[in-house]
Design an enzyme around this catalytic site. Sequence first.
Site, PDB file in Angstrom:
ATOM      1  N   LYS A 196       0.862  -1.176   0.000  1.00 52.56           N
ATOM      2  CA  LYS A 196       0.000   0.000   0.000  1.00 52.56           C
ATOM      3  C   LYS A 196       0.906   1.236   0.000  1.00 52.56           C
ATOM      4  CE  LYS A 196      -2.909   2.897   2.716  1.00 52.56           C
ATOM      5  NZ  LYS A 196      -3.819   3.174   3.796  1.00 52.56           N
ATOM      6  N   GLY A 231      -8.626   8.643   9.824  1.00 46.68           N
ATOM      7  CA  GLY A 231      -8.911   8.751  11.258  1.00 46.68           C
ATOM      8  C   GLY A 231     -10.039   9.706  11.614  1.00 46.68           C
ATOM      9  N   GLY A 274     -11.326   7.056   6.488  1.00 40.94           N
ATOM     10  CA  GLY A 274     -12.432   7.961   6.781  1.00 40.94           C
ATOM     11  C   GLY A 274     -13.755   7.301   7.116  1.00 40.94           C
ATOM     12  N   THR A 309      -9.337   2.946  11.976  1.00 44.80           N
ATOM     13  CA  THR A 309      -9.789   3.651  13.170  1.00 44.80           C
ATOM     14  C   THR A 309     -11.222   3.297  13.571  1.00 44.80           C
ATOM     15  OG1 THR A 309      -8.393   5.443  12.375  1.00 44.80           O
ATOM     16  CG2 THR A 309      -9.771   5.928  14.266  1.00 44.80           C
TER      17      THR A 309
HETATM   18  C1  DXP Z   1      -4.293   1.770   8.330  1.00 51.65           C
HETATM   19  C2  DXP Z   1      -4.103   2.636   7.185  1.00 51.65           C
HETATM   20  O1  DXP Z   1      -3.599   2.241   6.189  1.00 51.65           O
HETATM   21  C3  DXP Z   1      -4.607   4.017   7.288  1.00 51.65           C
HETATM   22  O2  DXP Z   1      -3.638   4.892   6.801  1.00 51.65           O
HETATM   23  C4  DXP Z   1      -5.857   4.042   6.493  1.00 51.65           C
HETATM   24  O3  DXP Z   1      -5.886   4.955   5.522  1.00 51.65           O
HETATM   25  C5  DXP Z   1      -7.089   3.866   7.308  1.00 51.65           C
HETATM   26  O4  DXP Z   1      -7.750   5.045   7.661  1.00 51.65           O
HETATM   27  P1  DXP Z   1      -8.872   5.029   8.785  1.00 51.65           P
HETATM   28  O5  DXP Z   1      -8.142   4.861  10.062  1.00 51.65           O
HETATM   29  O6  DXP Z   1      -9.564   6.359   8.662  1.00 51.65           O
HETATM   30  O7  DXP Z   1      -9.778   3.884   8.501  1.00 51.65           O
END
Ligand code: DXP
Length: 268
Positions: free
Chosen positions: A110, A171, A198, A220
């Site tokens: 990623k 987040g 998000g 998150t």
């Molecule tokens: C875990 C990860 O790769 C984060 O950078 C991702 O973009 C997830 O974002 P959230 O925490 O908002 O779900």
Amino acid sequence: MSLDSLTIAGKSYSSRLIVGTGKYKSVEETERAIDASGAEIITVALRRVDLSDKSGGSLMSLLTRRAHVGTAGEGKRWTLLPNTAGCYTADEAVRTLRLARELGVAELVKLEVIGDPKTLYPDNEQTLEAAKILVKEGFTVLPYCIDDPIVCKKLEDIGCAAVMPLAAPIGSGLGIRNPHNLSIILEHAKVPVIVDAGVGTASDAAIAMELGCDGVLMNTAIAHAKEPVLMAEAMKEAVQAGRKARLAGRMPRSRYANASSPLGGLIE
Ligand SMILES: CC(=O)[C@@H](O)[C@H](O)COP(=O)(O)O
């Protein structure tokens, strides 16, 4: 393997939910939440984890026990998706992934190149530059990107195996801010579209899938729920429900009511 699997670069995954490994209270909770989510692809921030610390109770010991990098085996169901969270330039991201590859933990990756610490929005220019280099070097690249159809198209043309537009800032839990853009991205994409970042709650995940997304990546919303394991289960079900609803086809919206019991044939 379910018939309706997520296929990325020729490999099929039975779950369309991808989950992160950060922000949990403990490694034990991380494991229970991932298991409850049913996710097969697990992302880990290379710059936030000590890859060499495989001592009992460390995140790496959990990943070593449960995740594989290439082909699954010995009960290792999770596929590791190392990410470059915390990288602010193409150079940093590329170097991080090259190092991870040398340590044997990077194949499917990623790519995340952040533009500024307040929004954590991606830097488009740097993401495109890094993607070009990584694809040339044979990585299978899944880039976190802005929900912009043009950027997504460019990433696809470079050879990324999927595109991962954000729903909202990382987040934030704000849910899908721009369903219109997502639907344009989906209309044109020839690679899987995975909403990344998000998502706040289960209905956000279901909406992403109903829109036609191929998958959802989140961290998150699960890790910071009051009950992470229960939320992980809810997310699993939401992704499945949204996918089923998409395949079933939504009924047309109507401006006025339509009686559920037809008027014809009423008993006088
Ligand atoms: C875990 C990860 O790769 C984060 O950078 C991702 O973009 C997830 O974002 P959230 O925490 O908002 O779900």
